[in-house]
Design an enzyme around this catalytic site. Sequence first.
Site, PDB file in Angstrom:
ATOM      1  N   HIS A  73      26.632  -8.943  -7.340  1.00 53.02           N
ATOM      2  CA  HIS A  73      25.718  -8.287  -8.502  1.00 53.02           C
ATOM      3  C   HIS A  73      24.545  -9.457  -8.691  1.00 53.02           C
ATOM      4  CE1 HIS A  73      24.223  -6.693 -12.055  1.00 53.02           C
ATOM      5  NE2 HIS A  73      24.572  -7.794 -12.729  1.00 53.02           N
ATOM      6  N   CYS A  74      24.705 -10.777  -8.023  1.00 51.72           N
ATOM      7  CA  CYS A  74      23.795 -11.508  -8.488  1.00 51.72           C
ATOM      8  C   CYS A  74      22.632 -11.914  -7.417  1.00 51.72           C
ATOM      9  CB  CYS A  74      24.406 -12.905  -8.851  1.00 51.72           C
ATOM     10  SG  CYS A  74      25.242 -12.500 -10.504  1.00 51.72           S
ATOM     11  N   ILE A  75      23.157 -12.304  -6.076  1.00 52.25           N
ATOM     12  CA  ILE A  75      22.302 -13.054  -5.061  1.00 52.25           C
ATOM     13  C   ILE A  75      21.227 -11.886  -4.576  1.00 52.25           C
ATOM     14  CG2 ILE A  75      22.239 -14.041  -2.707  1.00 52.25           C
ATOM     15  CD1 ILE A  75      24.854 -15.399  -3.479  1.00 52.25           C
TER      16      ILE A  75
END
Length: 451
Positions: free
Chosen positions: A288-290
């Site tokens: 979900h982030c990088i």
Amino acid sequence: MVSISLEVNQHLKQKIEARTAQVGIIGLGYVGLPLALLFIEQGFPVTGLDIDDHKVEKLNTGQSYIVRIPGSEIELARGRGFSATSDYSRISDLDAVIICVPTPLDDFHQPDLSCITGTAKAIAPHLRAGQLVVLESTTYPGTTEEVLVPLLEAGNGNGLKVERAQGGKDGATFYVAFSPEREDPGNDTIARRDIPKVIGGVGPASSELAAALYGSIFNRTVPVSSPAAAEMTKLLENIYRCVNIALVNELKQLCHRMGIDLFEVIDAAKTKPFGFHAFFPGPGLGGHCIPIDPFYLSWKARQFDFHTRFIELAGEVNGQMPYYVVEKTAEALNDHAKALKGAKVLILGVAYKKDIDDLRESPALTIIELLRQRGTNVFYNDPYFAEVGRGRHYNLNMKCASLDDLAKYDCVLIVTDHSSYNYPQIARDALLVVDTRNAMKGIQSANIVRC
């Protein structure tokens, strides 16, 4: 004279210290549910809120939907008073509300804050004086103060305002902070309590209360000057990884042309005891982030007439890796007198990284769609997914294939290197293996193509 709002502040702080503060976690996914369990372990009464009635029902019957969290933990939590609900009117019963909802990108790679705004609008009518609201969702600097706070203030109907200075005049205040989640699914080397918690409050009272709350469950808190500083901290952490992964992904393509094994090079380089941290190439970024954070910052930077060229380039390099993998698979099949069109290709692993049950932004999903566009007959195997149906950006409608007869596939494409796979046996049984993760390290076979 002590103001009413300061008295409320101290009352809430005392409840936190006594572990009697009622804590609510909104969003019971990969971030929210582990956080709820951590509060429960430390003796806090916890209510979970989620708009997904399926999750609510499972939790209230002692079941888990996340592989790394066994049902026994949910049962234990229920025995300690934990319950889940989709009824946002319960917000008024809580002392602290923590928001852990998704912040994806839209179809144009721009921030989609609909989950945050929807949650804020659902919370606002039930806010009461003295409550603490904390946002944990990854987002761009300014979201807490420019998006969340105005919605909470405008929607509560009681004239409640965020306390921006220590001690207010009439007590009609609540508290807001940002504290970025630092979950790392599949990482069992560090206990959750040992991960320092960054905190940025809207004013000193909010910072103090948020630090007290998180200090009750984490061994260290790291206060920063503002929510924006905390929001930027999270982006820096993930963009640091994004940029370095882009570097090795680009080097991987160069080394392939030069006939050099980049994994061997990385293993040699990481023997240097200073100035080098190893990052490894792969088929593309997931989670979900990088894959998402660089675009959040780039979008926000344009409001300041600033173009994050270096960061955007890293995102571009990583975003092209699934295309690179498909081309290398086509070349490998061609060398075995097979065309990509009509070939039977088995994708090994669809989770975005090894040993987890998380499909978010997985490069495997893009690779499957690209192969299908080229006329390939695509199958997949993943011990964590019996089927892959429909998601935000995909509609695959596939069921997990067996590994009993690998020879029936023209190619086995390793996208996610789960530990449960028997790689020597895969090398023996498959006609062709394309390895994007160095899973076949140390295995010598003519049918292995290292991509």
